[in-house]
Design a protein around this motif. Structure first.
Motif, short mmCIF file in Angstrom:
data_model
loop_
_atom_site.label_atom_id
_atom_site.label_comp_id
_atom_site.label_asym_id
_atom_site.label_seq_id
_atom_site.Cartn_x
_atom_site.Cartn_y
_atom_site.Cartn_z
N GLY A 78 0.83 -1.20 0.00
CA GLY A 78 0.00 0.00 0.00
C GLY A 78 0.85 1.23 0.00
N PRO A 79 0.24 2.38 0.17
CA PRO A 79 0.98 3.64 0.13
C PRO A 79 2.10 3.68 1.14
CG PRO A 79 -1.39 4.04 0.03
CD PRO A 79 -1.21 2.60 0.30
N GLY A 80 1.93 2.99 2.25
CA GLY A 80 2.96 3.05 3.27
C GLY A 80 3.81 1.80 3.30
N VAL A 81 3.97 1.14 2.19
CA VAL A 81 4.65 -0.14 2.17
C VAL A 81 6.07 -0.02 2.68
CG1 VAL A 81 3.39 -1.29 0.36
CG2 VAL A 81 5.20 0.29 -0.24
N ARG A 140 18.21 18.49 3.36
CA ARG A 140 17.99 19.85 2.89
C ARG A 140 16.68 20.01 2.11
NH1 ARG A 140 23.65 19.80 1.92
NH2 ARG A 140 23.32 19.34 -0.30
N ILE A 141 16.12 18.90 1.61
CA ILE A 141 14.82 18.97 0.92
C ILE A 141 13.75 19.47 1.88
CG2 ILE A 141 13.02 17.62 -0.22
CD1 ILE A 141 15.22 15.84 -1.37
N GLY A 142 13.88 19.10 3.15
CA GLY A 142 13.00 19.64 4.19
C GLY A 142 11.60 19.06 4.22
N ASN A 143 11.43 17.83 3.71
CA ASN A 143 10.12 17.18 3.73
C ASN A 143 10.25 15.86 4.49
OD1 ASN A 143 7.95 15.30 2.74
ND2 ASN A 143 7.30 17.15 1.64
N ASN A 144 9.58 15.78 5.63
CA ASN A 144 9.73 14.60 6.49
C ASN A 144 9.27 13.32 5.80
OD1 ASN A 144 10.80 16.09 8.59
ND2 ASN A 144 8.82 16.42 9.60
N ALA A 145 8.21 13.41 5.02
CA ALA A 145 7.70 12.21 4.33
C ALA A 145 8.73 11.71 3.32
CB ALA A 145 6.38 12.52 3.63
N SER A 182 12.22 6.18 -4.73
CA SER A 182 12.60 7.45 -5.35
C SER A 182 11.43 8.01 -6.16
CB SER A 182 13.83 7.27 -6.24
OG SER A 182 14.96 6.89 -5.48
N CYS A 183 10.74 7.13 -6.89
CA CYS A 183 9.56 7.55 -7.64
C CYS A 183 8.47 8.05 -6.69
CB CYS A 183 9.02 6.39 -8.48
SG CYS A 183 10.02 6.00 -9.94
N LYS A 184 8.28 7.35 -5.60
CA LYS A 184 7.29 7.77 -4.63
C LYS A 184 7.66 9.12 -4.03
CE LYS A 184 4.92 6.22 -0.43
NZ LYS A 184 4.78 5.11 0.55
N ALA A 215 4.97 16.41 -5.59
CA ALA A 215 4.10 16.91 -6.66
C ALA A 215 2.63 16.89 -6.29
CB ALA A 215 4.30 16.07 -7.93
N ASN A 216 2.24 15.96 -5.42
CA ASN A 216 0.82 15.71 -5.20
C ASN A 216 0.61 15.13 -3.81
OD1 ASN A 216 -1.85 14.25 -5.35
ND2 ASN A 216 -1.79 15.00 -7.46
N SER A 217 -0.46 15.52 -3.17
CA SER A 217 -0.75 15.02 -1.82
C SER A 217 -1.63 13.78 -1.82
CB SER A 217 -1.44 16.11 -0.99
OG SER A 217 -2.67 16.50 -1.60
N ASP A 218 -2.02 13.32 -3.00
CA ASP A 218 -2.94 12.18 -3.12
C ASP A 218 -2.17 10.87 -2.95
OD1 ASP A 218 -4.83 10.31 -3.74
OD2 ASP A 218 -5.33 11.11 -5.72
#
Length: 407
Positions: free
Chosen positions: A29-32, A213-218, A266-268, A274-277
């Motif tokens: 799933g999304p969190g695999v 440095r990207i600064g995005n925890n996800a 990397s794709c994820k 790009a998108n929150s979906d």
């Protein structure tokens, strides 16, 4: 000799050894995490020869209900109704100066360490992973009704993917005792194992700093999973399974961790920017996972079909390292003598030569290529869910190039 996966076969062909139900079961799933990549992988089933086992038991009869006949497959005709873009030319602008930018991330004052770190970033690599990341980023941007131009963080992820990949190659060469890589002498042969390990560690540390440095925890969480998968995959490669079914699942899971996880995550990661979906994140992940597994399956085939000079590394390298890859595992269904060789990791005199011959006499190469085609078909199914764009179509085209590559 023509590569067997380039041949278009008009007749249907029964694919022995796999359960359709196992293929149909999709996982992740999304969190695999690491294990989800091949948790419900294809399961090999030993062929039953009437001369050996004339009376089929109930279990065998049950299994045979799930054996399927393959449709005609010609990878050159996939999506032939549209003109697909060349992925290399489409990503060229974004990949310009990629290696120079990576070298800037590795800027150090000590000349020897700089030489070690720059050794493989000479611009002669395929840049396969950054190319996928760039195209996926643009495709997701367009799907999200944004401009197709890369966000700074997305290009940074393309760089990071190549840095992590290269660091893993440096460490792999130490573990395997390899003396050639990409047609040149390995770092461990030139500078020694200790310095090679430190160089790989330094490249990983530089990649980690760029990631922070990207600064995005996800994004940090997703790409950190890659490092864990690489280590777990390397440990899995050191062992094997006695049971044939478990052995094939072990092989596919190891393939996911060592190769496909980097591409999938990397794709994820670029899709997250790009998108929150979550559905878009999953599409990007599944495309990367399936293309990554297919890429490695073809790589395992090339170890038997490509000459050393063309491949850039010694042929039969996997057998010499004691590794049983797809062609060997398929061949084992026809030549049970391979089982004992696999368990002793081809360490006895003559094992490598005999195993090589068994693979060539079997349909191991053909079945591994067919399996790679199935993974590419799933990658196409996933990416086709995004809005049509030149970048999306280039990712479709890329699956075909994965199947016909010869190095």
């Amino acid at each position: 000799m023509a590569a067997p996966w380039r041949l278009c076969r008009g007749r249907s062909r029964a694919v022995s050894g796999f359960l359709q139900a196992a293929w149909s079961a999709r996982s992740g799933g999304p969190g695999v995490g690491a294990e989800a990549g091949c948790e419900q992988a294809l399961v090999p089933v030993r062929r039953v020869h009437s001369t050996v086992r004339p009376q089929l038991n109930s279990l065998t009869r049950y299994r045979n209900r799930f054996l399927y006949t393959t449709p005609r497959i010609c990878c050159c005709r996939i999506h032939s109704d549209i003109k697909l873009k060349d992925p290399f030319s489409l990503a060229q602008k974004d990949l310009k100066n990629l290696y120079e930018d990576i070298k800037k991330e590795l800027l150090v004052s000590k000349a020897e360490l700089k030489a070690l770190c720059d050794y493989y970033f000479d611009g002669k690599g395929k840049a396969f992973r950054p190319m996928i990341v760039v195209l996926m980023a643009r495709a997701c941007n367009i799907h999200s009704n944004q401009e197709s131009d890369l966000l700074p963080g997305q290009r940074a992820i393309a760089m990071i993917s190549e840095m992590i990949h290269t660091a893993s190659l440096v460490h792999d060469d130490v573990i395997d005792g390899a003396d050639t890589r990409r047609g040149k002498t390995t770092i461990n042969e030139v500078w020694g194992e200790r310095k090679a390990i430190l160089a790989g560690d330094f490249i990983l540390s530089a990649a980690s700093m760029a990631l922070a440095r990207i600064g995005n925890n996800a994004v940090v969480s997703v790409l950190s999973q890659v490092i864990e998968d690489l280590v777990r995959g390397e440990f899995m490669q050191l062992g094997s399974k006695e049971n044939e079914n478990e052995r094939f699942k072990h092989y596919l899971e190891k393939t996911f961790k060592k190769t496909a996880s980097l591409i999938a995550n990397s794709c994820k990661a670029v899709s997250i920017l790009a998108n929150s979906d979550p559905e878009v994140h999953e599409i990007a992940y599944q495309y990367g996972k399936n293309v990554g597994i297919a890429f490695q399956l073809v790589d395992d085939v090339l170890d038997f079909t490509s000459c050393a000079n063309h491949l850039g590394k010694p042929s039969a390298a996997d057998l010499k390292l004691g590794l049983a890859t797809g062609p060997v595992l398929f061949a084992c269904q026809q030549f049970p003598e391979l089982h004992s060789m696999i368990m002793r990791r081809f360490c006895s005199d003559g094992d490598v030569d005999r195993a090589w011959q068994y693979v060539l006499e079997s349909d191991g190469v053909e079945q591994t290529n067919y399996l790679a085609q199935r993974y590419c078909q799933e990658a196409i199914r996933q990416i086709s869910r995004l809005q049509q764009s030149a970048e999306r179509d280039a990712l479709i085209r890329l699956t075909e190039l994965v199947l016909i590559r010869d190095k």
